[in-house]
Scaffold this motif. Structure first.
Motif, PDB file in Angstrom:
ATOM      1  N   LEU A  88       0.829  -1.199   0.000  1.00 50.30           N
ATOM      2  CA  LEU A  88       0.000   0.000   0.000  1.00 50.30           C
ATOM      3  C   LEU A  88       0.870   1.258   0.000  1.00 50.30           C
ATOM      4  O   LEU A  88       0.593   2.220  -0.744  1.00 50.30           O
ATOM      5  CB  LEU A  88      -0.927  -0.010   1.206  1.00 50.30           C
ATOM      6  N   HIS A  89       1.919   1.262   0.829  1.00 49.12           N
ATOM      7  CA  HIS A  89       2.811   2.419   0.850  1.00 49.12           C
ATOM      8  C   HIS A  89       3.496   2.609  -0.506  1.00 49.12           C
ATOM      9  O   HIS A  89       3.689   3.753  -0.966  1.00 49.12           O
ATOM     10  CB  HIS A  89       3.859   2.234   1.952  1.00 49.12           C
ATOM     11  N   SER A  90       3.856   1.533  -1.156  1.00 48.70           N
ATOM     12  CA  SER A  90       4.500   1.635  -2.463  1.00 48.70           C
ATOM     13  C   SER A  90       3.557   2.222  -3.499  1.00 48.70           C
ATOM     14  O   SER A  90       3.938   3.106  -4.295  1.00 48.70           O
ATOM     15  CB  SER A  90       4.989   0.256  -2.905  1.00 48.70           C
ATOM     16  N   VAL A  91       2.296   1.756  -3.496  1.00 42.31           N
ATOM     17  CA  VAL A  91       1.320   2.277  -4.460  1.00 42.31           C
ATOM     18  C   VAL A  91       1.024   3.740  -4.164  1.00 42.31           C
ATOM     19  O   VAL A  91       0.907   4.587  -5.084  1.00 42.31           O
ATOM     20  CB  VAL A  91       0.037   1.424  -4.415  1.00 42.31           C
ATOM     21  N   GLU A  92       0.887   4.090  -2.885  1.00 41.80           N
ATOM     22  CA  GLU A  92       0.640   5.489  -2.527  1.00 41.80           C
ATOM     23  C   GLU A  92       1.813   6.383  -2.947  1.00 41.80           C
ATOM     24  O   GLU A  92       1.609   7.529  -3.389  1.00 41.80           O
ATOM     25  CB  GLU A  92       0.410   5.591  -1.021  1.00 41.80           C
ATOM     26  N   ALA A  93       3.048   5.899  -2.801  1.00 41.12           N
ATOM     27  CA  ALA A  93       4.218   6.689  -3.208  1.00 41.12           C
ATOM     28  C   ALA A  93       4.202   6.915  -4.718  1.00 41.12           C
ATOM     29  O   ALA A  93       4.522   8.029  -5.203  1.00 41.12           O
ATOM     30  CB  ALA A  93       5.491   5.968  -2.776  1.00 41.12           C
ATOM     31  N   LYS A  94       3.813   5.896  -5.487  1.00 39.94           N
ATOM     32  CA  LYS A  94       3.732   6.073  -6.939  1.00 39.94           C
ATOM     33  C   LYS A  94       2.649   7.084  -7.301  1.00 39.94           C
ATOM     34  O   LYS A  94       2.840   7.925  -8.208  1.00 39.94           O
ATOM     35  CB  LYS A  94       3.443   4.730  -7.612  1.00 39.94           C
ATOM     36  N   HIS A  95       1.534   6.996  -6.613  1.00 43.38           N
ATOM     37  CA  HIS A  95       0.439   7.925  -6.899  1.00 43.38           C
ATOM     38  C   HIS A  95       0.837   9.358  -6.559  1.00 43.38           C
ATOM     39  O   HIS A  95       0.543  10.301  -7.316  1.00 43.38           O
ATOM     40  CB  HIS A  95      -0.811   7.514  -6.101  1.00 43.38           C
ATOM     41  N   ARG A  96       1.516   9.547  -5.448  1.00 44.57           N
ATOM     42  CA  ARG A  96       1.955  10.887  -5.072  1.00 44.57           C
ATOM     43  C   ARG A  96       3.011  11.427  -6.049  1.00 44.57           C
ATOM     44  O   ARG A  96       3.002  12.611  -6.415  1.00 44.57           O
ATOM     45  CB  ARG A  96       2.506  10.861  -3.659  1.00 44.57           C
ATOM     46  N   ALA A  97       3.928  10.550  -6.468  1.00 37.54           N
ATOM     47  CA  ALA A  97       4.943  10.984  -7.447  1.00 37.54           C
ATOM     48  C   ALA A  97       4.290  11.398  -8.758  1.00 37.54           C
ATOM     49  O   ALA A  97       4.760  12.333  -9.445  1.00 37.54           O
ATOM     50  CB  ALA A  97       5.934   9.852  -7.677  1.00 37.54           C
ATOM     51  N   PHE A  98       3.205  10.719  -9.118  1.00 32.56           N
ATOM     52  CA  PHE A  98       2.486  11.089 -10.342  1.00 32.56           C
ATOM     53  C   PHE A  98       1.935  12.509 -10.223  1.00 32.56           C
ATOM     54  O   PHE A  98       2.034  13.325 -11.172  1.00 32.56           O
ATOM     55  CB  PHE A  98       1.352  10.091 -10.601  1.00 32.56           C
ATOM     56  N   TYR A  99       1.343  12.825  -9.046  1.00 34.53           N
ATOM     57  CA  TYR A  99       0.812  14.166  -8.855  1.00 34.53           C
ATOM     58  C   TYR A  99       1.930  15.224  -8.860  1.00 34.53           C
ATOM     59  O   TYR A  99       1.741  16.338  -9.374  1.00 34.53           O
ATOM     60  CB  TYR A  99       0.035  14.241  -7.543  1.00 34.53           C
ATOM     61  N   ASP A 100       3.070  14.884  -8.271  1.00 38.16           N
ATOM     62  CA  ASP A 100       4.177  15.856  -8.226  1.00 38.16           C
ATOM     63  C   ASP A 100       4.737  16.136  -9.622  1.00 38.16           C
ATOM     64  O   ASP A 100       5.163  17.269  -9.927  1.00 38.16           O
ATOM     65  CB  ASP A 100       5.286  15.336  -7.317  1.00 38.16           C
TER      66      ASP A 100
ATOM     67  N   ASP B 279      -5.342   0.803  -8.295  1.00 39.50           N
ATOM     68  CA  ASP B 279      -4.345  -0.014  -7.586  1.00 39.50           C
ATOM     69  C   ASP B 279      -4.270   0.378  -6.109  1.00 39.50           C
ATOM     70  O   ASP B 279      -4.138  -0.486  -5.226  1.00 39.50           O
ATOM     71  CB  ASP B 279      -2.976   0.149  -8.241  1.00 39.50           C
ATOM     72  N   GLU B 280      -4.365   1.685  -5.855  1.00 36.11           N
ATOM     73  CA  GLU B 280      -4.306   2.135  -4.461  1.00 36.11           C
ATOM     74  C   GLU B 280      -5.534   1.671  -3.674  1.00 36.11           C
ATOM     75  O   GLU B 280      -5.427   1.259  -2.526  1.00 36.11           O
ATOM     76  CB  GLU B 280      -4.192   3.664  -4.427  1.00 36.11           C
ATOM     77  N   ASP B 281      -6.706   1.729  -4.312  1.00 38.23           N
ATOM     78  CA  ASP B 281      -7.934   1.273  -3.633  1.00 38.23           C
ATOM     79  C   ASP B 281      -7.873  -0.223  -3.339  1.00 38.23           C
ATOM     80  O   ASP B 281      -8.266  -0.676  -2.247  1.00 38.23           O
ATOM     81  CB  ASP B 281      -9.150   1.582  -4.496  1.00 38.23           C
ATOM     82  N   GLN B 282      -7.399  -1.027  -4.306  1.00 36.18           N
ATOM     83  CA  GLN B 282      -7.286  -2.466  -4.089  1.00 36.18           C
ATOM     84  C   GLN B 282      -6.298  -2.777  -2.973  1.00 36.18           C
ATOM     85  O   GLN B 282      -6.549  -3.645  -2.118  1.00 36.18           O
ATOM     86  CB  GLN B 282      -6.861  -3.158  -5.384  1.00 36.18           C
ATOM     87  N   ALA B 283      -5.160  -2.089  -2.968  1.00 35.25           N
ATOM     88  CA  ALA B 283      -4.171  -2.310  -1.917  1.00 35.25           C
ATOM     89  C   ALA B 283      -4.715  -1.903  -0.554  1.00 35.25           C
ATOM     90  O   ALA B 283      -4.480  -2.575   0.464  1.00 35.25           O
ATOM     91  CB  ALA B 283      -2.884  -1.551  -2.240  1.00 35.25           C
ATOM     92  N   ALA B 284      -5.474  -0.801  -0.518  1.00 32.60           N
ATOM     93  CA  ALA B 284      -6.057  -0.360   0.753  1.00 32.60           C
ATOM     94  C   ALA B 284      -7.112  -1.337   1.249  1.00 32.60           C
ATOM     95  O   ALA B 284      -7.183  -1.655   2.445  1.00 32.60           O
ATOM     96  CB  ALA B 284      -6.657   1.050   0.581  1.00 32.60           C
ATOM     97  N   ASP B 285      -7.972  -1.850   0.330  1.00 29.90           N
ATOM     98  CA  ASP B 285      -8.996  -2.828   0.735  1.00 29.90           C
ATOM     99  C   ASP B 285      -8.349  -4.100   1.267  1.00 29.90           C
ATOM    100  O   ASP B 285      -8.790  -4.664   2.290  1.00 29.90           O
ATOM    101  CB  ASP B 285      -9.905  -3.153  -0.452  1.00 29.90           C
ATOM    102  N   LEU B 286      -7.310  -4.575   0.567  1.00 31.55           N
ATOM    103  CA  LEU B 286      -6.624  -5.783   1.024  1.00 31.55           C
ATOM    104  C   LEU B 286      -5.985  -5.563   2.399  1.00 31.55           C
ATOM    105  O   LEU B 286      -6.078  -6.408   3.291  1.00 31.55           O
ATOM    106  CB  LEU B 286      -5.557  -6.192   0.004  1.00 31.55           C
TER     107      LEU B 286
END
Length: 359
Positions: free
Chosen positions: A222-234, A255-262
């Motif tokens: 989840l942290h990895s997916v969130e980091a990718k999502h944040r880097a995309f915004y930056d 991907d972030e939603d699936q990782a968070a649900d899991l």
């Protein structure tokens, strides 16, 4: 011819004649009764007393088994048959009353009981304690064989039963001393409780350790997916103006939603496993603790006297009746009786001679 038939019928031993000849030998009957009384007195002197204590408990079910039982509540006739056998439908068989009865009589639990220490009833000091194996009358020095004989004796001294409708399990423990009998019964229940804590919680612990590893892995993902999502915004401040970037952002969000649900699902299971490890051990509820009995199971003097007199009378009557039949046979067959007596006499003389030569 009629006279010959009358003589032949009179020559046979009738029941009334046999019964009368048996009663004439009343001294033989009294001797047998007296001998039985002597045997009973010797048994009371040499056989140690037996005190019986009883303890009972209710076999509780774990939360997971109760849930499974509720789901399997509509089993019908098969459920009723399983309940009669001591196994509730849908429950873990290791939580049934029948399992606890077999556990009480198992080699592992009896070994632990024999190695447990109890106050020594032979000592005046209440602080003296010895292993139960030392209190048993086992004349064997070899440790393994001594323990084996102790387990065999305890299998006879401890008996467990259960009531399938109420899940009530009770145990009867026999011992030479009343305090020891009660202590053994209570210690047996303690060992059953310890088994639950050792064996059942180990399964919950294994599940908890597995889920803990999965939670850590899901958190990292989840942290990895969130980091990718944040880097995309930056890196893409104006991503809403580009169709390709919008599509990429949706993929990252999915991907972030699936990782968070899991992660949340595994976290809930992990928290449940933590509670199960502490609370979900299928502990037993003690109904009656054993107390030292005031009256011995053996000997019961009234019952012993009545049964000894009854057995003595029956055995004495049989011996006297056999003597009457033998006397009638000797009267009708004097030659055979004489030959038999001579043969028995020779056998006795040979046996005596053999003993004399051996000495």
């Amino acid at each position: 011819m009629p006279i010959a038939l009358t003589q032949t019928s009179d020559d046979h031993l009738t029941f009334s004649r046999w019964f009368a000849d048996t009663l004439v030998r009343w001294r033989t009957i009294l001797r047998v009764v007296g001998l039985m009384l002597v045997v009973a007195v010797l048994a009371v002197i040499f056989i140690p007393p037996v005190y019986r204590s009883r303890a009972s408990f209710v076999a509780n079910s774990s939360a997971s088994s109760k849930l499974a039982s509720g789901l399997a509540g509509g089993t019908g006739a098969l459920g009723g048959l399983a309940a009669q056998l001591g196994v509730s439908p849908g429950l873990d068989p290791s939580e049934s009353p029948n399992f606890y009865v077999q556990l009480i009589e198992s080699r592992e639990l009896l070994t632990r009981l024999l190695k447990s220490r109890f106050p020594d009833p032979r000592s005046a000091l209440s602080r003296d304690s010895v292993p139960l194996l030392d209190l048993l009358r086992i004349r064997q020095k070899e440790p393994r064989r001594r323990l084996e004989l102790g387990i065999k004796q305890m299998s006879n001294d401890i008996n467990g039963k259960f009531e399938p409708k109420t899940n009530l399990v009770w145990i009867d423990v026999d011992a030479e001393w009343p305090e020891l009998s009660a202590a053994m019964a209570n210690r047996t229940i303690e060992l059953v409780t310890a088994f639950n804590k050792e064996q059942r919680t180990s399964r919950a612990r294994t599940k908890r350790v597995f889920l803990e590893g999965r939670v850590n892995l899901a958190r990292s993902e989840l942290h990895s997916v969130e980091a990718k999502h944040r880097a995309f915004y930056d890196q893409n401040r104006l991503w809403r103006s580009s169709p390709d970037l919008i599509f990429e952002e949706k993929q990252l969000q999915r991907d972030e939603d699936q990782a968070a649900d899991l992660y949340l699902s595994l976290q809930r299971q992990f928290e449940s496993a933590l509670l199960d490890e502490v609370n979900d051990a299928a502990l037993i509820t003690i109904v009656d603790s054993a107390v030292p009995p005031r009256k011995a199971q053996w000997p019961r003097y009234g019952i012993l006297l009545a049964s000894t007199l009854m057995a003595g009378l029956i055995l004495g009557f049989l011996v006297a009746g056999a003597g009457a039949i033998l006397a009638d046979w000797r009267a009708r067959n004097p030659d055979s009786a004489a030959n038999l007596g001579g043969s028995l006499g020779r056998i006795k003389r040979e046996i005596r001679g053999a003993f004399r030569r051996a000495s």
